[in-house]
Design a protein around this motif. Structure first.
Motif, PDB file in Angstrom:
ATOM      1  N   ILE A 168       1.563  -8.508   3.120  1.00 44.18           N
ATOM      2  CA  ILE A 168       2.607  -8.277   1.878  1.00 44.18           C
ATOM      3  C   ILE A 168       2.775  -7.176   1.700  1.00 44.18           C
ATOM      4  O   ILE A 168       2.136  -6.044   2.121  1.00 44.18           O
ATOM      5  N   THR A 169       3.950  -6.743   1.103  1.00 45.38           N
ATOM      6  CA  THR A 169       4.426  -5.276   0.843  1.00 45.38           C
ATOM      7  C   THR A 169       3.916  -4.778  -0.883  1.00 45.38           C
ATOM      8  O   THR A 169       3.621  -5.665  -1.325  1.00 45.38           O
ATOM      9  N   PRO A 170       3.783  -3.628  -0.836  1.00 48.95           N
ATOM     10  CA  PRO A 170       3.555  -3.109  -2.085  1.00 48.95           C
ATOM     11  C   PRO A 170       4.480  -3.573  -3.286  1.00 48.95           C
ATOM     12  O   PRO A 170       4.106  -4.067  -4.473  1.00 48.95           O
ATOM     13  N   ARG A 171       5.794  -4.130  -2.876  1.00 47.89           N
ATOM     14  CA  ARG A 171       6.420  -4.872  -3.928  1.00 47.89           C
ATOM     15  C   ARG A 171       6.116  -6.044  -4.255  1.00 47.89           C
ATOM     16  O   ARG A 171       6.015  -6.478  -5.419  1.00 47.89           O
ATOM     17  N   HIS A 172       5.704  -6.845  -3.399  1.00 49.37           N
ATOM     18  CA  HIS A 172       4.836  -8.025  -3.644  1.00 49.37           C
ATOM     19  C   HIS A 172       3.609  -7.825  -4.617  1.00 49.37           C
ATOM     20  O   HIS A 172       3.494  -8.682  -5.608  1.00 49.37           O
ATOM     21  N   ARG A 173       2.875  -7.049  -4.319  1.00 51.62           N
ATOM     22  CA  ARG A 173       1.666  -6.371  -5.062  1.00 51.62           C
ATOM     23  C   ARG A 173       2.022  -6.378  -6.546  1.00 51.62           C
ATOM     24  O   ARG A 173       1.702  -6.667  -7.639  1.00 51.62           O
ATOM     25  N   ARG A 174       3.041  -5.303  -6.753  1.00 52.90           N
ATOM     26  CA  ARG A 174       3.642  -4.956  -7.936  1.00 52.90           C
ATOM     27  C   ARG A 174       3.981  -6.301  -8.585  1.00 52.90           C
ATOM     28  O   ARG A 174       3.947  -6.420 -10.082  1.00 52.90           O
ATOM     29  N   LEU A 175       4.911  -6.909  -8.050  1.00 51.35           N
ATOM     30  CA  LEU A 175       5.265  -8.241  -8.819  1.00 51.35           C
ATOM     31  C   LEU A 175       4.284  -9.195  -9.298  1.00 51.35           C
ATOM     32  O   LEU A 175       4.484  -9.623 -10.417  1.00 51.35           O
ATOM     33  N   ALA A 176       3.320  -9.314  -8.605  1.00 48.93           N
ATOM     34  CA  ALA A 176       2.012 -10.062  -8.974  1.00 48.93           C
ATOM     35  C   ALA A 176       1.367  -9.384 -10.250  1.00 48.93           C
ATOM     36  O   ALA A 176       1.063 -10.076 -11.246  1.00 48.93           O
ATOM     37  N   ALA A 216      -2.098 -14.968  -8.840  1.00 50.95           N
ATOM     38  CA  ALA A 216      -2.664 -15.498  -7.305  1.00 50.95           C
ATOM     39  C   ALA A 216      -1.385 -16.713  -6.908  1.00 50.95           C
ATOM     40  O   ALA A 216      -1.427 -16.317  -5.831  1.00 50.95           O
ATOM     41  N   ILE A 217      -0.750 -17.065  -7.507  1.00 49.46           N
ATOM     42  CA  ILE A 217       0.415 -18.034  -6.938  1.00 49.46           C
ATOM     43  C   ILE A 217       1.467 -16.981  -6.291  1.00 49.46           C
ATOM     44  O   ILE A 217       2.000 -17.396  -5.264  1.00 49.46           O
ATOM     45  N   VAL A 218       1.772 -15.997  -7.077  1.00 53.09           N
ATOM     46  CA  VAL A 218       2.661 -15.122  -6.470  1.00 53.09           C
ATOM     47  C   VAL A 218       2.262 -14.455  -5.377  1.00 53.09           C
ATOM     48  O   VAL A 218       2.659 -14.515  -4.278  1.00 53.09           O
ATOM     49  N   LEU A 219       0.981 -14.015  -5.025  1.00 51.32           N
ATOM     50  CA  LEU A 219       0.226 -13.514  -3.897  1.00 51.32           C
ATOM     51  C   LEU A 219       0.361 -14.524  -2.814  1.00 51.32           C
ATOM     52  O   LEU A 219       0.234 -14.174  -1.598  1.00 51.32           O
ATOM     53  N   LEU A 220      -0.083 -15.843  -2.927  1.00 50.41           N
ATOM     54  CA  LEU A 220      -0.075 -17.011  -2.100  1.00 50.41           C
ATOM     55  C   LEU A 220       1.333 -17.025  -1.515  1.00 50.41           C
ATOM     56  O   LEU A 220       1.301 -17.374  -0.215  1.00 50.41           O
ATOM     57  N   LEU A 221       2.305 -17.252  -2.386  1.00 52.65           N
ATOM     58  CA  LEU A 221       3.684 -17.299  -2.006  1.00 52.65           C
ATOM     59  C   LEU A 221       4.200 -16.246  -1.120  1.00 52.65           C
ATOM     60  O   LEU A 221       4.963 -16.531  -0.141  1.00 52.65           O
ATOM     61  N   SER A 222       3.862 -15.177  -1.517  1.00 52.73           N
ATOM     62  CA  SER A 222       3.885 -13.684  -0.591  1.00 52.73           C
ATOM     63  C   SER A 222       3.436 -14.022   0.791  1.00 52.73           C
ATOM     64  O   SER A 222       4.376 -13.698   1.796  1.00 52.73           O
ATOM     65  N   ARG A 223       2.222 -14.146   0.863  1.00 56.43           N
ATOM     66  CA  ARG A 223       1.561 -14.342   2.208  1.00 56.43           C
ATOM     67  C   ARG A 223       2.156 -15.625   2.902  1.00 56.43           C
ATOM     68  O   ARG A 223       2.248 -15.654   4.109  1.00 56.43           O
ATOM     69  N   ALA A 224       2.426 -16.665   2.273  1.00 62.87           N
ATOM     70  CA  ALA A 224       2.975 -17.805   2.979  1.00 62.87           C
ATOM     71  C   ALA A 224       4.300 -17.673   3.356  1.00 62.87           C
ATOM     72  O   ALA A 224       4.877 -18.434   4.355  1.00 62.87           O
ATOM     73  N   THR A 225       5.136 -16.695   2.994  1.00 67.13           N
ATOM     74  CA  THR A 225       6.544 -16.487   3.429  1.00 67.13           C
ATOM     75  C   THR A 225       6.925 -15.186   4.235  1.00 67.13           C
ATOM     76  O   THR A 225       7.907 -15.106   4.629  1.00 67.13           O
ATOM     77  N   MET A 226       5.729 -14.523   4.512  1.00 65.16           N
ATOM     78  CA  MET A 226       5.845 -13.347   5.258  1.00 65.16           C
ATOM     79  C   MET A 226       5.584 -13.529   6.651  1.00 65.16           C
ATOM     80  O   MET A 226       5.575 -12.529   7.479  1.00 65.16           O
ATOM     81  N   LYS A 227       5.563 -14.709   7.388  1.00 62.04           N
ATOM     82  CA  LYS A 227       5.513 -15.056   8.671  1.00 62.04           C
ATOM     83  C   LYS A 227       4.490 -14.236   9.460  1.00 62.04           C
ATOM     84  O   LYS A 227       4.740 -13.665  10.536  1.00 62.04           O
ATOM     85  N   GLY A 228       3.200 -14.076   9.078  1.00 64.24           N
ATOM     86  CA  GLY A 228       2.102 -13.604   9.422  1.00 64.24           C
ATOM     87  C   GLY A 228       2.043 -12.243   9.218  1.00 64.24           C
ATOM     88  O   GLY A 228       1.152 -11.440   9.647  1.00 64.24           O
ATOM     89  N   LEU A 229       3.099 -11.503   8.721  1.00 65.06           N
ATOM     90  CA  LEU A 229       3.166 -10.089   8.533  1.00 65.06           C
ATOM     91  C   LEU A 229       2.371  -9.885   7.131  1.00 65.06           C
ATOM     92  O   LEU A 229       2.217 -10.654   6.106  1.00 65.06           O
TER      93      LEU A 229
END
Length: 323
Positions: free
Chosen positions: A66-74, A51-64
């Motif tokens: 998240i990518t499949p690579r973010h999901r796979r990292l989580a 969940a922290i990985v996903l939150l940080l992904s969303r917080a740093t994607m500037k409104g875009l």
């Protein structure tokens, strides 16, 4: 009190996808390994690390999005965490985790060790397929840190010369390294820049240390039913945590009981009394608060968003478990 579930509202759908994917990602040719993996992922848990990985992904994607690579990292993060728990349970000879039988209880130590190895191997394979060398290095370091932390803990049992610095280093290896490095990896996948990546690494380190210190306090202040494992089990096995280290400074007789490994009748209850009579738990709580505040400061590098709010609230949530 804020719950972990409500904290993760900005990534609720992302976590649902992750939970659906986990079992299918861990496909084993042997049915026993498959059954062990399925048992692990169906055992629940708060999924705090992914969940922290996903939150940080969303917080740093500037409104875009998240990518499949973010999901796979989580997903990789949860696989690595779960593998470490399997090995921990074997080392500790634990029978329960989250109030359900451990893999070693159901399948024996041999299969449990292999199941943990299998999860580490699968996570490494998916990690390599992210095609980002910097991220591979960060998560590989986590796997090394887990082993280092377990070795340090095993070699320092009942050692009353362990310093607070050594305790924090071991806590980093066993808990904070995964949160720090997977968080930094998420920022790298967002191309958010080195400065933010380093700040988020520091956030994960401080949050992870606060989390571990709080867990170590709960070992003395919470019942076996709530913990899901025997209360004071760390002390009984010679794992000297922050409350004990602080208590020993005030109560020299506690050292004597620990050094003889609670070999005489009544030693362990007497040790628990000495810890409760000292300011050990209070000082450990202050240390956890210090690290949670440092984590909060680290988040100032992020733009305002619902995901950032959740990450900030998480620093309070960690401490709320001991209020």
């Amino acid at each position: 009190m804020t719950t972990a579930t409500s904290l993760f509202d900005p990534v609720e759908n992302d976590l649902s996808i992750l939970i659906d994917n986990l079992t299918s990602l861990v496909q084993a040719q042997h049915p026993i390994l498959g059954a062990a993996a399925e048992h692990l992922f169906s055992a629940g848990g708060k999924r705090i690390r992914p969940a922290i990985v996903l939150l940080l992904s969303r917080a740093t994607m500037k409104g875009l999005d998240i990518t499949p690579r973010h999901r796979r990292l989580a997903e990789i993060t949860e696989m690595i965490h779960t593998a470490s728990l399997v090995h921990d349970d074997v080392v500790d000879d634990a029978e329960l985790r989250r109030q359900v039988p451990t893999v070693n209880t159901l399948f024996g130590n041999r299969i449990a060790v292999l199941a943990g190895d299998f999860l580490f191997a699968q996570s490494s394979w998916y990690l390599a397929n992210l095609d980002n060398l910097q991220v591979v290095k960060l998560l590989s370091e986590v796997i090394r840190d887990f082993a280092e932390g377990e070795i340090q803990q095993g070699l320092s049992c009942f050692d009353t010369d362990v310093t607070l610095e050594k305790y924090l280093q071991k806590s980093y290896f066993k808990t904070a390294s995964l949160i720090a490095n997977s968080g930094k990896a998420a920022v790298i996948l967002s191309d958010a820049g080195e400065e933010i990546a380093n700040k988020i690494y520091s956030y994960g380190r401080n949050l992870g240390l606060a989390f571990q210190i709080v867990d170590d306090i709960l070992d003395f202040t919470t019942t076996t039913e709530i913990l899901g494992k025997p209360a004071a089990s760390d002390l009984a096995s010679g794992n000297l945590t922050a409350p004990v280290l602080f208590a020993m400074e005030e109560k020299p007789s506690l050292k004597i009981l620990i050094e003889r490994e609670f070999s005489e009748e009544g030693d362990l209850p007497q040790a628990l009394d000495l810890i409760n009579q000292s300011h050990g738990i209070e000082k450990a709580r202050a240390l956890a608060y210090q690290h949670s505040q440092l984590a909060l400061e680290d988040l100032q590098c992020l733009p305002n968003s619902p995901a950032k709010e959740s990450l900030m609230d998480l620093t309070d949530y960690v401490l709320s478990r001991i209020k």
